[in-house]
Design an enzyme around this catalytic site. Structure first.
Site, PDB file in Angstrom:
ATOM      1  N   ARG A  70       1.041  -1.122   0.010  1.00 39.81           N
ATOM      2  CA  ARG A  70      -0.294  -0.271   0.313  1.00 39.81           C
ATOM      3  C   ARG A  70       1.052   1.038  -0.123  1.00 39.81           C
ATOM      4  O   ARG A  70       1.839   1.204  -0.952  1.00 39.81           O
ATOM      5  CB  ARG A  70      -1.315  -0.138   1.195  1.00 39.81           C
ATOM      6  CG  ARG A  70      -1.882  -0.863   1.188  1.00 39.81           C
ATOM      7  CD  ARG A  70      -3.395  -1.490   2.225  1.00 39.81           C
ATOM      8  NE  ARG A  70      -4.359  -2.117   1.554  1.00 39.81           N
ATOM      9  CZ  ARG A  70      -5.463  -2.411   2.433  1.00 39.81           C
ATOM     10  NH1 ARG A  70      -5.686  -1.602   3.421  1.00 39.81           N
ATOM     11  NH2 ARG A  70      -6.239  -3.180   2.000  1.00 39.81           N
ATOM     12  N   SER A  71       0.248   2.005   0.497  1.00 41.93           N
ATOM     13  CA  SER A  71       0.690   3.853   0.801  1.00 41.93           C
ATOM     14  C   SER A  71       3.009   3.676   1.183  1.00 41.93           C
ATOM     15  O   SER A  71       3.159   4.334   1.739  1.00 41.93           O
ATOM     16  CB  SER A  71       0.602   4.619   1.574  1.00 41.93           C
ATOM     17  OG  SER A  71      -1.112   4.975   1.163  1.00 41.93           O
ATOM     18  N   ALA A  72       3.566   2.515   1.743  1.00 44.96           N
ATOM     19  CA  ALA A  72       4.665   2.538   1.482  1.00 44.96           C
ATOM     20  C   ALA A  72       5.448   2.677   0.424  1.00 44.96           C
ATOM     21  O   ALA A  72       6.414   2.928   0.805  1.00 44.96           O
ATOM     22  CB  ALA A  72       5.103   0.988   2.309  1.00 44.96           C
ATOM     23  N   THR A  73       4.843   2.205  -0.271  1.00 53.28           N
ATOM     24  CA  THR A  73       4.988   2.575  -2.094  1.00 53.28           C
ATOM     25  C   THR A  73       5.770   3.848  -1.888  1.00 53.28           C
ATOM     26  O   THR A  73       6.235   3.760  -2.807  1.00 53.28           O
ATOM     27  CB  THR A  73       3.887   2.114  -2.918  1.00 53.28           C
ATOM     28  OG1 THR A  73       3.271   0.482  -2.486  1.00 53.28           O
ATOM     29  CG2 THR A  73       3.886   2.181  -4.435  1.00 53.28           C
ATOM     30  N   LYS A  74       4.781   4.826  -2.117  1.00 56.20           N
ATOM     31  CA  LYS A  74       5.443   5.931  -1.398  1.00 56.20           C
ATOM     32  C   LYS A  74       6.421   6.271  -1.575  1.00 56.20           C
ATOM     33  O   LYS A  74       6.626   7.687  -1.894  1.00 56.20           O
ATOM     34  CB  LYS A  74       4.294   7.128  -0.994  1.00 56.20           C
ATOM     35  CG  LYS A  74       3.049   7.321  -1.298  1.00 56.20           C
ATOM     36  CD  LYS A  74       2.239   7.768  -0.631  1.00 56.20           C
ATOM     37  CE  LYS A  74       0.314   8.283  -0.819  1.00 56.20           C
ATOM     38  NZ  LYS A  74      -0.265   6.775  -0.521  1.00 56.20           N
TER      39      LYS A  74
END
Length: 395
Positions: A70-74
C-alpha cells in the site's frame, strides 16, 4: 496465533528484542503472516518471518514472500524524482507545467515540483473519481490530475494525497524520462540492489505469485468509512462524511480494486500498489543513506533534502498533525519512527519502511493482516521500540 508460533530467520547478537517483539505480534497483536528486516550500516541484522503466506490460507510464509505494501510504495516512488534531481534532470523548484504542459489547467501554472512531493499541491481528490478500470490505465490517472482544479492554493497548506500522489508523480516522471515510474524503479533501483520489489508485477512474477511468491491480503476494501487513526471526534467526522476532503481523497478510485486481483498487481500505481518483501524495503532504505554491497542511491545532499521538513501541522486530509519532507513522512506523533531524524513511509494497515541516518538503521515490515490505521500500526510500532531497545542495550 498462540505461543507455539514458529519464527524463521535470524537476528544478530544484541537484536534479540526484535525477535521477542515479533513473536508477541503473533501472540497478542493478531498478526497472521508477516516479516521484518533491519539493516545497520548496510548489513542485515534482523531477518525474520512467520505465519501463513495468505491471510485466508495455511501455506507457510517463506523467505522471499512478498506482499502489496500500500502507501509504503510512496517512499520507494519518491526516490525517482529525487534521483532525477540528484542527476540534474529535474528542478524541484520548477513549475510542474515546465515539464508537463497540460498541467497548466485551472491556474496550476505556478504549482512546483516540490509541492507534489511535500503534499502541498492542493490536489488530494478528483471531482469525478476514477473507476477501477480507469485507475489501472497508466495514462488516465495523470490526465485526471492534470485537468483537476486545486482544492486549496498550491503551496499554502498541506494534506495527504493518498491516491493522487501517485498520478502526479508518475505524470511528471513520464515527461522527464519517457518511462513510467514502475519501469524506472525496476531498472534503476530494484535491479542494481537485487530487490524483490515491483511497481507493476511482471507476468513472470505473477505466474510465480500464483505458485506462492506473493501472498493474499485481507480487507481489500477502500480506506473510507470505518478507517480510524485516533479516537478524536474531528477525525471520526472527517472519515464518516462522504463530502469531506478526507473521504473524497481516499475515494479518488471508487470502488477500490481488489488488491489480490492480478490486473491490479500488474498495474503501476506509485501511491498504493508496490509489492515487496520486508528485506527489499529495508535494503532500499539502507541504500538511501549508505552503501549496500557497493550501491548507494542518495548522496548526502539528497538525503538531507528528503528529510528536511517541508510540511507540518494539521493535515487537511488526515486531520491530525503530520510532518513531511520531500516524498517522505518524518518522525512525529502521527507517524512515530525511530528518532527525530528518521524518514520513510507507512502503508495503510501495517507495512512500513524507513531509514534513520544517525543510527545507520534501515527497517522494513510487511504483513498480510491489515488493520484500520493509516499510520502508527501497533505491530510496526512494537518492532520499532524493540530496535530502539536493542540499540540502547536494554534488551
Amino acid at each position: 496465533m498462540t505461543a507455539d508460533v514458529r519464527i524463521e530467520g535470524s537476528v544478530a547478537e544484541g537484536f534479540e528484542p526484535v525477535r521477542a517483539a515479533f513473536v508477541r505480534n503473533f501472540e497478542t497483536r493478531g498478526d497472521r503472516g508477516a516479516a521484518v528486516a533491519v539493516y545497520r550500516d548496510g548489513h542485515k541484522v534482523v531477518d525474520l518471518w512467520a505465519g501463513t503466506r495468505d491471510i485466508d490460507g495455511t501455506e507457510p510464509w517463506r523467505r522471499g514472500t512478498a506482499q502489496v505494501v500500500r502507501s509504503a510504495t510512496k517512499g520507494v516512488a519518491a526516490a525517482v524524482p529525487l534521483l532525477l534531481h540528484q542527476r540534474g534532470d529535474l528542478d524541484l523548484d520548477a513549475p510542474v507545467a515546465a515539464y508537463w504542459p497540460e498541467f497548466k489547467a485551472h491556474g496550476k501554472e505556478r504549482l512546483l515540483v516540490r509541492h507534489v512531493l511535500n503534499h502541498r499541491s492542493g490536489l488530494p481528490l478528483l471531482d469525478r473519481p476514477l473507476t477501477p478500470d480507469e485507475a489501472l490505465d497508466p495514462l488516465r490517472g495523470p490526465a485526471a490530475v492534470a485537468a483537476q482544479a486545486p482544492v486549496w492554493e498550491p503551496g499554502t497548506d498541506h494534506g495527504y494525497h493518498a491516491l493522487t500522489y501517485g498520478w502526479l508523480l508518475d505524470g511528471l516522471v513520464r515527461r522527464v524520462t519517457g518511462r513510467g515510474t514502475g519501469e524506472w524503479i525496476a531498472a534503476e533501483l530494484a535491479r542494481p540492489l537485487g530487490l524483490d520489489l515491483w511497481l507493476g508485477l511482471p507476468a513472470a512474477e505473477e505466474a510465480a505469485a500464483r505458485a506462492g511468491r506473493v501472498g493474499r491480503l485481507d480487507d481489500p476494501e477502500p480506506p473510507a468509512g470505518g478507517l480510524r487513526m485516533r479516537p478524536k471526534r474531528s477525525v471520526t467526522a472527517a472519515y464518516d462524511d462522504p463530502g469531506s476532503v478526507t473521504r473524497r481523497a481516499f475515494g479518488a478510485i471508487t470502488p477500490f480494486p481488489d488488491q489480490n486481483d492480478p490486473a491490479y498487481r500488474a498495474a503501476a500505481l506509485p501511491a498504493t500498489n508496490g509489492i515487496a518483501t520486508a528485506d527489499a524495503l529495508a535494503r532500499f532504505y539502507a541504500a538511501l543513506t549508505g552503501e549496500v554491497d557497493g550501491v548507494r542511491l542518495f548522496d548526502p545532499a539528497t538525503t538531507a533534502v528528503a528529510r528536511t521538513e517541508e510540511s507540518a501541522g494539521p493535515d487537511r486530509v488526515l486531520v491530525v498533525g503530520t510532518r513531511f519532507g520531500l516524498g517522505y513522512m518524518l518522525h512525529g506523533g502521527a507517524a512515530p519512527l525511530l528518532s527525530p531524524g528518521s524518514f520513510g513511509h507507512p502503508g495503510r494497515g501495517g507495512a512500513l519502511g524507513f531509514a534513520d541516518p544517525e543510527s545507520g538503521i534501515a527497517f522494513g515490515y510487511v504483513t498480510n493482516g491489515f488493520r484500520g490505521t493509516v499510520t502508527a500500526d501497533p505491530r510496526a510500532q512494537a518492532l520499532i521500540r524493540a530496535v530502539r531497545a536493542a540499540l540502547s542495550g536494554r534488551g
